[in-house]
Scaffold this motif. Structure first.
Motif, PDB file in Angstrom:
ATOM      1  N   GLU A  25       0.869  -1.166   0.000  1.00  0.00           N
ATOM      2  CA  GLU A  25       0.000   0.000   0.000  1.00  0.00           C
ATOM      3  C   GLU A  25       0.907   1.217   0.000  1.00  0.00           C
ATOM      4  O   GLU A  25       1.920   1.227   0.674  1.00  0.00           O
ATOM      5  CB  GLU A  25      -0.823   0.014   1.293  1.00  0.00           C
ATOM      6  N   PRO A  26       0.549   2.284  -0.713  1.00  0.00           N
ATOM      7  CA  PRO A  26       1.318   3.503  -0.547  1.00  0.00           C
ATOM      8  C   PRO A  26       1.144   3.968   0.894  1.00  0.00           C
ATOM      9  O   PRO A  26       0.031   4.047   1.388  1.00  0.00           O
ATOM     10  CB  PRO A  26       0.696   4.479  -1.536  1.00  0.00           C
ATOM     11  N   ALA A  27       2.229   4.217   1.564  1.00  0.00           N
ATOM     12  CA  ALA A  27       2.133   4.527   2.990  1.00  0.00           C
ATOM     13  C   ALA A  27       3.190   5.541   3.358  1.00  0.00           C
ATOM     14  O   ALA A  27       4.227   5.621   2.719  1.00  0.00           O
ATOM     15  CB  ALA A  27       2.346   3.253   3.802  1.00  0.00           C
ATOM     16  N   PRO A  28       2.909   6.345   4.395  1.00  0.00           N
ATOM     17  CA  PRO A  28       3.947   7.237   4.878  1.00  0.00           C
ATOM     18  C   PRO A  28       5.106   6.427   5.433  1.00  0.00           C
ATOM     19  O   PRO A  28       4.949   5.257   5.746  1.00  0.00           O
ATOM     20  CB  PRO A  28       3.250   8.033   5.981  1.00  0.00           C
ATOM     21  N   VAL A  82       0.556  17.286  -4.977  1.00  0.00           N
ATOM     22  CA  VAL A  82       0.085  16.596  -6.176  1.00  0.00           C
ATOM     23  C   VAL A  82       1.277  16.001  -6.930  1.00  0.00           C
ATOM     24  O   VAL A  82       2.412  16.451  -6.804  1.00  0.00           O
ATOM     25  CB  VAL A  82      -0.693  17.516  -7.151  1.00  0.00           C
ATOM     26  N   PHE A  83       0.969  15.001  -7.735  1.00  0.00           N
ATOM     27  CA  PHE A  83       1.973  14.315  -8.550  1.00  0.00           C
ATOM     28  C   PHE A  83       1.452  14.280  -9.985  1.00  0.00           C
ATOM     29  O   PHE A  83       0.306  13.866 -10.222  1.00  0.00           O
ATOM     30  CB  PHE A  83       2.155  12.894  -8.018  1.00  0.00           C
ATOM     31  N   ASN A 124       0.767   4.228  -6.819  1.00  0.00           N
ATOM     32  CA  ASN A 124       1.725   3.993  -5.739  1.00  0.00           C
ATOM     33  C   ASN A 124       2.307   5.261  -5.129  1.00  0.00           C
ATOM     34  O   ASN A 124       3.314   5.194  -4.422  1.00  0.00           O
ATOM     35  CB  ASN A 124       2.858   3.083  -6.226  1.00  0.00           C
ATOM     36  N   VAL A 125       1.706   6.397  -5.392  1.00  0.00           N
ATOM     37  CA  VAL A 125       2.111   7.607  -4.672  1.00  0.00           C
ATOM     38  C   VAL A 125       1.021   7.949  -3.676  1.00  0.00           C
ATOM     39  O   VAL A 125      -0.132   7.540  -3.829  1.00  0.00           O
ATOM     40  CB  VAL A 125       2.394   8.797  -5.624  1.00  0.00           C
ATOM     41  N   SER A 126       1.407   8.705  -2.650  1.00  0.00           N
ATOM     42  CA  SER A 126       0.487   8.916  -1.529  1.00  0.00           C
ATOM     43  C   SER A 126      -0.307  10.212  -1.648  1.00  0.00           C
ATOM     44  O   SER A 126      -1.042  10.567  -0.748  1.00  0.00           O
ATOM     45  CB  SER A 126       1.276   8.902  -0.216  1.00  0.00           C
ATOM     46  N   MET A 127      -0.159  10.910  -2.788  1.00  0.00           N
ATOM     47  CA  MET A 127      -0.915  12.151  -2.985  1.00  0.00           C
ATOM     48  C   MET A 127      -1.736  12.010  -4.273  1.00  0.00           C
ATOM     49  O   MET A 127      -1.480  11.108  -5.068  1.00  0.00           O
ATOM     50  CB  MET A 127       0.038  13.361  -3.073  1.00  0.00           C
TER      51      MET A 127
END
Ligand code: ZN
Length: 286
Positions: free
Chosen positions: A52-55, A177-178, A236-239
């Protein structure tokens, strides 16, 4: 998976020592080292992909993990446990490889020029996708900085970070944002602009809608709309994330357009306007 990482003792972290490119893109393998277990093991993009994308996770002490015998089975178990940590390791390891954030006090925007180095992306009508992607990204960086945003690029030269590395740069950048910049390739009767977003992300979809609207307005190519997907970088990015396919390099007219720096500037103007429109539509983070 999250519980598994507790098998690591206080202060334990897995350090990614190097990436080993495979011939087949986008696979990389990461050589990681566990000081506590005193062993090295490899993880691939594909293995990291299941995360999971995660901090970046905090490593907590767990007494039960201490005093375990060293052995191969630990390595296997730890490799699984380490997957979350490896995301953090990748962030640390590549910290010097991402371009530093631009000066400024505004929100951070992460821009990802697709492909690079040996991975040319589409090669059509005398255009290498990697080159125009990078040029558009550099132009978008300048335009966004002029608007007061800070910009982090996943690459600013002819290099090819793996997809996992690109996501790690984004996740470590504090970006709001990405945006991944690409150009498309299909049989030569297809033309126009498409923007993808992670199909399960409402914010990502909104970002894609703004990007698509502004890029189409700016470059006046056919509007192919936005599409939900599970493309690696948007998933797979968190934003909130979107992936722009500006034009089709397989279309001779669009390939000719993208060779023109003025046209690439217009693509970049659309990207910057779309990012700004999105960020102004959502409340600023505290
Ligand atoms: Zn591409």
């Amino acid at each position: 998976m999250v519980g598994d990482r507790l098998a690591f003792a206080r202060g334990e972290s897995v350090v990614v020592e190097r990436a080993v490119p495979n011939a087949e893109r986008p696979q990389f393998r990461y050589v990681t080292y566990s000081p506590r277990l005193n062993l090295r093991f490899q993880l691939s993009d594909a293995e990291i992909r299941r995360l999971e994308p995660a901090p970046v996770p905090a490593v907590r002490p767990v007494g039960a993990a201490r005093g375990l015998p060293k052995g191969f089975w630990i390595a296997v178990a730890s490799a699984a446990s380490a997957l979350v940590l490896v995301t953090a390791g990748v962030v640390a390891w590549i910290a010097t490889r991402g371009t530093p954030g631009s000066p400024g006090t505004g929100e951070v925007v992460c821009i990802d020029p697709g492909h690079g180095a040996r991975d040319t992306g589409a090669l059509e009508n005398g255009v290498a996708e990697k080159d125009v992607n990078l040029d558009i990204a550099l132009r978008a960086r300048r335009l966004l900085e002029e608007k007061g945003y800070r910009v982090v690029l996943t690459r600013d030269s002819d290099t090819n970070p793996s997809l996992a590395e690109r996501c790690a740069i984004a996740n470590g950048s504090g970006a709001s944002v990405f945006v991944s910049i690409h150009n498309n390739a299909r049989p030569p009767d297809v033309r126009g602009t498409t923007t993808y977003h992670f199909r399960d992300s409402t914010d990502g979809r909104l970002l894609a809608v703004y990007l698509q609207q502004e890029v189409v307005r700016s470059i006046e190519r056919p509007d192919r709309g936005t599409r939900g997907s599970r493309l690696y970088v948007v998933a797979n990015v968190s934003m909130p994330a979107a992936l722009l396919e500006a034009v089709f390099l397989t279309d001779p007219d669009e390939a000719a357009l993208i060779k023109d720096p003025d046209f690439r500037e217009r693509v970049a103007e659309g990207v910057a306007a779309g990012v700004e429109a999105y960020l102004k539509s959502v409340p600023e983070p505290e």
